[in-house]
Design an enzyme around this catalytic site. Structure first.
Site, PDB file in Angstrom:
ATOM      1  N   GLU A   1       0.848  -1.303  -0.108  1.00 45.96           N
ATOM      2  CA  GLU A   1       0.066   0.106   0.093  1.00 45.96           C
ATOM      3  C   GLU A   1       0.925   1.301   0.007  1.00 45.96           C
ATOM      4  O   GLU A   1       1.009   1.982   1.039  1.00 45.96           O
ATOM      5  CB  GLU A   1      -0.826  -0.049   1.277  1.00 45.96           C
ATOM      6  CG  GLU A   1      -1.874  -1.255   1.257  1.00 45.96           C
ATOM      7  CD  GLU A   1      -3.004  -1.269   2.340  1.00 45.96           C
ATOM      8  OE1 GLU A   1      -3.035  -0.461   3.453  1.00 45.96           O
ATOM      9  OE2 GLU A   1      -4.050  -1.697   2.004  1.00 45.96           O
TER      10      GLU A   1
ATOM     11  N   GLU B   1      -6.643  -7.812  -1.250  1.00 48.69           N
ATOM     12  CA  GLU B   1      -7.037  -7.740   0.275  1.00 48.69           C
ATOM     13  C   GLU B   1      -8.500  -7.302   0.547  1.00 48.69           C
ATOM     14  O   GLU B   1      -8.680  -6.226   0.196  1.00 48.69           O
ATOM     15  CB  GLU B   1      -5.946  -7.084   1.181  1.00 48.69           C
ATOM     16  CG  GLU B   1      -4.743  -7.500   1.212  1.00 48.69           C
ATOM     17  CD  GLU B   1      -3.809  -6.592   2.145  1.00 48.69           C
ATOM     18  OE1 GLU B   1      -4.364  -5.979   3.068  1.00 48.69           O
ATOM     19  OE2 GLU B   1      -2.606  -6.432   1.820  1.00 48.69           O
TER      20      GLU B   1
HETATM   21  C1  GLA Z   1      -4.501  -3.272   4.380  1.00 46.37           C
HETATM   22  C2  GLA Z   1      -3.160  -3.805   4.682  1.00 46.37           C
HETATM   23  C3  GLA Z   1      -2.886  -4.770   5.751  1.00 46.37           C
HETATM   24  C4  GLA Z   1      -3.669  -4.316   6.959  1.00 46.37           C
HETATM   25  C5  GLA Z   1      -5.344  -4.268   6.336  1.00 46.37           C
HETATM   26  C6  GLA Z   1      -6.300  -4.007   7.508  1.00 46.37           C
HETATM   27  O1  GLA Z   1      -4.994  -4.294   3.718  1.00 46.37           O
HETATM   28  O2  GLA Z   1      -2.441  -3.929   3.700  1.00 46.37           O
HETATM   29  O3  GLA Z   1      -1.686  -4.887   5.975  1.00 46.37           O
HETATM   30  O4  GLA Z   1      -3.471  -3.202   7.530  1.00 46.37           O
HETATM   31  O5  GLA Z   1      -5.312  -3.203   5.615  1.00 46.37           O
HETATM   32  O6  GLA Z   1      -6.347  -2.963   8.105  1.00 46.37           O
END
Ligand code: GLA
Length: 672
Positions: free
Chosen positions: A143, A296
């Protein structure tokens, strides 16, 4: 094969748990695990000392279990030793506070020490695992989006600005630095936006966000090229995160990844979650040019504003198949096993704290079977196809987040989601197009909807004009076409870029106080915004019914060339947008996927497969297909009435307990 699995963090668990993990993954039909995302401190416990033995064993176990791996580079979370060795690589916020470790994402992407350390660990991983038989994908970083305003960032920003503007005169002009005596006479005077006395220069803020997107992208590309160099056959991606704080223009990044991977977390506990899921899927498909991957999502929770909402039985399946129907190459989750501690210990997982004897794991097992059965049928199904496009532009979003705007609650995302929702509720499938990146894609669409496209270049304005002249149906919402891409306002009346094609001239804005609503003379409700509109070729379709604008145009329509151009000068309600877009679609000859569906039923067509989602509690019949409450049916053939349907998932989630399929039929609908 469809991807089914998620983030797997074996470093959080003793080795004896790993065998159980693999056994449970096999039971659930997991096909892929994302490994190593936050494992830097376990792989390099101190600078230059590497420990890969544990990861070797994990990858080998997964391989023996027939499970593929998306192997991450762990560069989103540098270990504590890094902070102490390279304090100048820690991010500095706009207030000048230098952050330290203790969470994740503590790095400055412009710091050479960070880039070197990131490439070092990435190189170690690439050279060790590039030919591991379990490796199916590289997952770079996590991210991207971290912001920093330090001196290293300032230097990189200046270099970026020099490349973009060429000379200081051009920058001074683009940034309107004559305002408040901000004229720069030396590049060294230019800073990233930092805490200052009053409002910052909006053009500076906008350029900084673009710079940051490019700077983060350069860091990604560095790693991508390194990984590709070790094995060109393995696709490389990074997971995109959405949010107003994220300075990443995903539409620009999309061409740099081998598959667009998206993290998505709906934020509403009601049907809004399904609407958001549909929105995210359609947007991601647009970024990916047709294909993408849900990297995700939360298996069993929806984060609402202030609490976690557990998903009702069947909802994990519906959401997951919702993404797949909209083009995702599978469904992946954060995360496999719920951690015992750490900042996100209560974030849901496929294996929760309760263990596999739990509703979420049981539903995951059913879902794994479903995806396995669906995979061959999807292999030949093209992504959903639409005749309606909505514009998306990250830079317009950023521009509308600044201060000094006519209202402090301008909501770019909300405006785009609203038109998507209106189409969703009418079963009208939508694509997204990205005029800030490419203007060549309007041609094949019948309808183009333009919400809050605040920044518009001349070539985009010309392409929109051509789209309508050639027979397209255009709907422009307020706050569109206002400024050039550098943020300077187009003069002569709003919406500058689209004035001619729309046949209107807006001479005054009247933002409306929160909570206040009003009506138009066609009965539509509206809020947020009003404008004084003068027509110049357009016909008035609805007028403001009261107040100082009583009797003046609110919604207009103009024939232009072979097409039609609509202007919406106010914040129509959801119902108002749904009605208007229904009229436009009908005029343009665009059919709903299935006409007359009840609100709780969603239909998505992907190739010759029709996905029917029943988000309500009662059985609904679509053509000859009964869809139980909370269930999903996938119908082969172009029409639901003349085809075979399959129920997907294990019996429990698809027909949740307490919603027997002999409940009275809510409504029947016929496929369009
Ligand atoms: C994102 C991040 C994860 C986790 C989730 C949930 O998907 O990539 O590492 O933090 O959010 O908050």
């Amino acid at each position: 094969m469809l991807f089914f699995g998620g983030d797997y963090n074996p470093e959080q668990w003793p080795e004896r748990v790993w065998d159980e993990d693999v056994a449970l993954m096999r039971q659930a039909g997991v096909t892929i695990a994302t490994v190593g995302v936050f494992a830097w401190s376990h792989l390099e416990p101190s600078e230059g000392r590497f420990e890969f033995g544990w990861l070797d064993r994990v990858l080998d176990k997964l391989h023996e279990g027939g499970i593929k791996v998306a192997l991450a580079t762990p560069t989103a979370s540098p270990p504590p030793w890094f902070t102490l060795a390279y304090p100048s690589a820690m991010p500095v916020n706009a207030d000048g506070v230098r952050l330290t470790h203790g969470s994740r994402d503590t790095y400055c992407v412009s710091a050479p020490a960070y880039r070197t350390a990131a490439m070092t660990i990435a190189l170690k991983i690439a050279s060790r695992y590039a030919h591991h038989p379990a490796l199916a994908m590289w997952h770079v970083h996590n991210e991207y989006g971290t912001d920093c305003r330090c001196d290293l960032t300032a230097a990189a920003f200046r270099t970026w600005l020099q490349k973009k503007h060429g000379d200081l005169d051009a920058l001074n002009s683009a940034w309107t630095t004559a305002f408040w005596s901000q004229r720069y006479s030396d590049w060294a005077q230019i800073m990233p936006p930092r805490a200052t006395q009053y409002l910052p220069n909006p053009a500076q803020v906008l350029d900084f966000r673009r710079f940051l997107s490019d700077e983060l992208l350069a860091a990604y590309i560095e790693q991508r090229d390194l990984l590709r160099g070790h094995n060109p056959d393995i696709p490389v991606t990074t997971n995109f995160v959405q949010g107003g704080w994220v300075s990443v223009d995903h539409a620009r990044w999309a061409s740099e990844v081998d598959i667009v991977a998206v993290d998505h977390y709906p934020s509403s506990s009601g049907i809004g979650a399904e609407e958001e899921t549909a929105f995210a899927g359609d947007l991601a498909r647009g970024w990916g040019g047709g294909s993408w991957l849900l990297m995700e999502t939360a298996p069993n929770l929806i984060y609402t504003r202030d609490r976690m909402h557990a998903k009702e039985p069947g909802r994990l399946t519906r959401h997951s198949l919702g993404y797949v129907a909209r083009g995702s190459a599978g469904a992946m989750y954060f995360q496999w096993r719920q951690p015992r501690g750490g900042a996100e210990m209560f974030h849901s997982a496929l294996v929760p704290h309760a263990g596999p004897d739990s509703p979420v794991f049981r539903e995951a097992v059913g879902l794994g079977r479903t995806l396995k059965n669906l995979a061959p049928r999807l292999a030949s199904a093209p992504p959903p196809d639409s005749q309606i496009a909505i514009t998306w532009d990250a830079a317009s979003w950023w521009a509308l987040q600044g201060g000094g705007l006519p209202a402090s609650d301008l909501d770019y995302l909300g405006a785009v989601r609203q038109v998507h929702r209106a189409l969703f509720r009418s079963s009208l499938q939508a694509d997204f197009v990205f005029p800030g990146v490419s203007v060549s894609s309007f041609g094949d669409y019948r309808v183009l909807v333009v919400p809050h496209l605040y920044l518009v270049s001349d070539p985009v304005a010309a392409a929109v004009r051509e789209f309508v002249a050639g027979g397209g149906h255009l709907v422009v919402g307020y706050l569109s076409g206002i400024a050039l891409p550098d943020g300077r306002v187009r003069l002569g009346g709003y919406p500058g870029a689209f004035r001619e094609v729309l046949g209107v001239r807006v001479v005054e804005w009247q933002p409306v106080a929160p909570g206040e609503s009003f009506v138009l003379d066609d009965g539509s409700h509206a809020s947020r915004w009003r404008e004084r509109v003068e027509t110049a070729g357009a016909s008035t379709i609805a007028r403001y019914a009261d107040g100082v604008l009583a009797g003046s145009p609110a919604v207009t329509r103009r024939r232009f060339g072979a097409g039609v151009a609509w202007y919406v000068s106010t914040g129509l309600s959801d119902e108002g947008w749904q009605r208007l877009l229904g009229v436009v679609a009908a005029e343009a000859g665009v059919e709903p996927v299935v006409a007359g569906l009840p609100d709780s039923v969603e239909a998505v067509r992907r190739g010759d497969l029709l996905f029917l989602f029943n988000h309500g509690e009662s059985v609904v019949t679509v053509g000859s297909t009964a869809v139980p409450g909370g269930g999903v049916r996938v119908v082969s053939g172009l029409s639901a009435s003349s085809s075979t349907s399959s129920a997907f998932g294990c019996p429990a989630p698809i027909t949740p307990p307490g919603t027997p399929s002999d409940k009275p039929t809510a409504k029947s609908a016929s496929p369009g």
